[in-house]
Design a protein around this motif. Structure first.
Motif, PDB file in Angstrom:
ATOM      1  N   LEU A  21      42.592  49.326  48.178  1.00 35.09           N
ATOM      2  CA  LEU A  21      43.640  48.318  48.338  1.00 35.09           C
ATOM      3  C   LEU A  21      44.740  48.591  47.312  1.00 35.09           C
ATOM      4  O   LEU A  21      44.448  48.850  46.136  1.00 35.09           O
ATOM      5  N   TYR A  45      40.628  48.692  43.911  1.00 34.42           N
ATOM      6  CA  TYR A  45      42.058  48.590  44.193  1.00 34.42           C
ATOM      7  C   TYR A  45      42.833  49.468  43.224  1.00 34.42           C
ATOM      8  O   TYR A  45      42.311  49.891  42.187  1.00 34.42           O
ATOM      9  N   ASP A  76      46.336  46.638  52.337  1.00 34.80           N
ATOM     10  CA  ASP A  76      44.911  46.900  52.478  1.00 34.80           C
ATOM     11  C   ASP A  76      44.742  47.982  53.541  1.00 34.80           C
ATOM     12  O   ASP A  76      44.999  47.726  54.720  1.00 34.80           O
ATOM     13  N   LYS A 100      38.039  38.034  53.409  1.00 40.46           N
ATOM     14  CA  LYS A 100      37.617  39.417  53.657  1.00 40.46           C
ATOM     15  C   LYS A 100      36.264  39.701  53.030  1.00 40.46           C
ATOM     16  O   LYS A 100      35.424  40.378  53.634  1.00 40.46           O
TER      17      LYS A 100
END
Length: 234
Positions: A21, A45, A76, A100
């Motif tokens: 991400l 991320y 994402d 999510k």
């Protein structure tokens, strides 16, 4: 390997790990909501510093992801149905990440919406009012001779802190024993109000019974400590 070439923002802030991400942000009260949530969740991320002090959020590349020119924003690469998803607005991002991953948001429908209402409370009231206190107390607005604007936002901020104080009476977190995106949405703003904005005495923060303890508990969380410094300031 995911392909982010459809997103112009990825050209200005290239992804070293396009499978993760992508977070485009800066460590402001709105920005740290998402970094704190990601640290709490443990979702891999890659942060990119969008230097708002140099107006980087108004560049064509950033505006291609958020036409409102505000941080934070995300991409994402593993969005719904496996397609890459770009998203802006910190409250929407918090909801997306919680749904999510199934974390930081109660599964029970009633408690889920109760949590969401407090996120909206932050987005609609706390952020705008505390931000105005910062402007009129710390930044350029303090030079304005007419102090009625500052008094207006001070009084409203005190009222909002009172609402939060009442909510926290008998509770460890906004949702009782459940630490959620409601808490995360508020941490940076309350911290900034009494810290960076220097308004602790102005809003009579230490007369509150429950908010100071909640803030102390929040700031003691390791994920919060990490998230408050992500992305690193240039």
């Amino acid at each position: 390997m995911p392909d982010l070439s459809a997103f112009p923002i990825a050209k200005r802030w290239p992804a070293a790990h396009p499978d993760r991400l992508q977070l485009y942000s800066f460590p402001t009260p709105n920005g740290v909501k998402v970094s704190i949530a990601l640290e709490e969740i443990g979702l891999p991320y890659e942060p990119h510093a969008v230097n708002i002090s140099q107006n980087e959020s108004w560049t064509p590349e950033f505006l291609s992801l958020n036409p409102n020119g505000k941080i934070p924003a995300i991409i994402d690469p593993d969005g719904p149905d496996g397609a890459a998803l770009g998203l802006f607005e910190s409250g929407a991002i918090l909801l997306y990440l919680a749904e999510k991953t199934g974390k930081l948001l109660p599964a029970d429908t009633a408690r889920r919406y109760e949590t969401i209402q407090w996120v909206f409370f932050q987005m609609a009231a706390v952020g705008p009012m505390f931000g105005q206190v910062g402007f009129f107390h710390k930044f350029a607005g303090r030079e304005i001779a007419d102090k009625r604007p500052l008094e207006r936002y001070r009084d409203e901020s005190k009222r909002l802190l009172g609402v939060l104080d009442t909510r926290l009476d008998g509770r460890q977190w906004i949702m009782d024993d459940d630490y959620t995106i409601a808490d995360i949405s508020l941490i940076g703003w309350v911290r900034n109000l009494v810290g960076f904005y220097g308004a602790r005495e102005l809003v009579e923060f230490d007369t509150l019974k429950h908010v100071p303890g909640w803030l102390e508990r929040s700031l003691a969380r390791p994920a919060v400590q990490r998230g408050l410094d992500i992305p690193k300031r240039p």
